[in-house]
Design a protein around this motif. Sequence first.
Motif, PDB file in Angstrom:
ATOM      1  N   GLY A 268     107.021  11.806 -60.342  1.00 23.99           N
ATOM      2  CA  GLY A 268     108.128  11.527 -59.447  1.00 23.99           C
ATOM      3  C   GLY A 268     107.928  10.300 -58.578  1.00 23.99           C
ATOM      4  N   ALA A 269     108.899  10.082 -57.705  1.00 23.92           N
ATOM      5  CA  ALA A 269     108.899   8.914 -56.818  1.00 23.92           C
ATOM      6  C   ALA A 269     107.721   8.956 -55.858  1.00 23.92           C
ATOM      7  CB  ALA A 269     110.209   8.857 -56.039  1.00 23.92           C
ATOM      8  N   ASP A 270     107.107   7.801 -55.643  1.00 26.86           N
ATOM      9  CA  ASP A 270     106.037   7.611 -54.653  1.00 26.86           C
ATOM     10  C   ASP A 270     104.809   8.460 -54.932  1.00 26.86           C
ATOM     11  OD1 ASP A 270     107.560   5.742 -53.128  1.00 26.86           O
ATOM     12  OD2 ASP A 270     108.651   7.410 -52.227  1.00 26.86           O
ATOM     13  N   VAL A 271     104.641   8.912 -56.140  1.00 30.30           N
ATOM     14  CA  VAL A 271     103.442   9.671 -56.516  1.00 30.30           C
ATOM     15  C   VAL A 271     102.272   8.709 -56.677  1.00 30.30           C
ATOM     16  CG1 VAL A 271     102.363  10.992 -58.386  1.00 30.30           C
ATOM     17  CG2 VAL A 271     104.652  11.598 -57.561  1.00 30.30           C
ATOM     18  N   VAL A 272     101.076   9.153 -56.260  1.00 31.77           N
ATOM     19  CA  VAL A 272      99.848   8.402 -56.491  1.00 31.77           C
ATOM     20  C   VAL A 272      98.952   9.225 -57.408  1.00 31.77           C
ATOM     21  CG1 VAL A 272      97.771   7.411 -55.465  1.00 31.77           C
ATOM     22  CG2 VAL A 272      99.963   7.215 -54.269  1.00 31.77           C
ATOM     23  N   VAL A 273      98.670   8.698 -58.581  1.00 29.34           N
ATOM     24  CA  VAL A 273      97.716   9.297 -59.510  1.00 29.34           C
ATOM     25  C   VAL A 273      96.520   8.353 -59.558  1.00 29.34           C
ATOM     26  CG1 VAL A 273      97.295  10.045 -61.881  1.00 29.34           C
ATOM     27  CG2 VAL A 273      99.559  10.376 -60.844  1.00 29.34           C
ATOM     28  N   SER A 274      95.438   8.727 -58.903  1.00 29.64           N
ATOM     29  CA  SER A 274      94.300   7.817 -58.752  1.00 29.64           C
ATOM     30  C   SER A 274      93.489   7.717 -60.044  1.00 29.64           C
ATOM     31  CB  SER A 274      93.410   8.283 -57.598  1.00 29.64           C
ATOM     32  OG  SER A 274      94.129   8.275 -56.384  1.00 29.64           O
ATOM     33  N   ALA A 275      92.461   6.907 -59.984  1.00 28.37           N
ATOM     34  CA  ALA A 275      91.667   6.594 -61.171  1.00 28.37           C
ATOM     35  C   ALA A 275      91.115   7.841 -61.848  1.00 28.37           C
ATOM     36  CB  ALA A 275      90.516   5.666 -60.782  1.00 28.37           C
TER      37      ALA A 275
END
Length: 354
Positions: free
Chosen positions: A138-145
């Motif tokens: 979704g919007a503004d999601v952060v999926v890090s390394a």
Amino acid sequence: MTLTQLLELFSAFIESVEGSAGPADIARVNALDVAAEDEFSFLSNPKYRADLQRTKAGVVAIRRKDFDALDAATQAARAYLVCRDPYLLFARVAQSLYVQMRPAPGIAASASVDPAAHVDPSACIGAGAVIEAGARIGADVVVSALCTIGRDTVLEEGVWLYPRVSIYHGCIIGARTIIHSGAVIGADGFGYANDAGRWVKIPQTGGVRIGADCEVGANTTIDRGAIQDTVIGNGVKLDNQIQIAHNVTIGDDSALAGCVGVAGSAAIGKRVQIAGAANILGHLSIADGTVISVASVVTSSIDKPGFYSGTWPVQPHEDWEKSAVLVRRLDKMRDELRSLRHELAALKNPPGAQ
């Protein structure tokens, strides 16, 4: 922010302002013993009053009774925000002063995103992350390394995954939920049938549904349901290294501290607080608003809210050995007590007595 802005922003939490005018600007929050003149701190536990005598903090949140207990010089040394809950005011101010830097939107070149996945343009997908088919980011999601998002899993608006989070297939993570490094969401639950001493695996076909505004600590695991979903309500806070087994339900705004273990199909109510290292057995329920103390073992359902403990407090080892011997002898002592009661009853009422 300026002190004036702080007072306006949190006026609903502040009963009165006492002491000096305080600093014009508040740079950050800090603990009493190390705070500087342009920092905000709080006194919640009276045992830290000595720190208040020495602190350089420019603004301190405090209860009325604790402020009234200060000498005149200490009262005049800084600005005091008198309030009902200094710790809560501290948390609110800290949230306002702390701004987490969001990474720029986009997908890292080394990330692997299946063409059948949907990633909102405002989301950030970090280096080495894997997004499988059917996943929706979704919007503004952060999926890090190095995170892995399984097929058909949904991350709603504003979810933040720190590095190396693994979310298996068919899970739903609610808006603005934070999941810390090493957490595993949706692994198989511990489900087996015994066939003449050999274990037969039961396919775990449910999923995991986590509500909005939750937080999941580092290396915490939440197993998928065996048939129906494992369900975590809105606003639930899970500390590090917690085990949530398959088909558990946890009600809104409950909080579980580190190393808690919850066995399968337990139903934990709303606003429940469970302290560190407590164990909750499976297939039981805990009433809304219940508090479980540290290292307790809950072996049966709790239908009435309250504060519950099932611990053996620490004591010198030689005393513990003596207590342990007594515990091992309780069955024998009970039988001896019953025998003595029968003998006493016979003495009071001998055969043939009128």
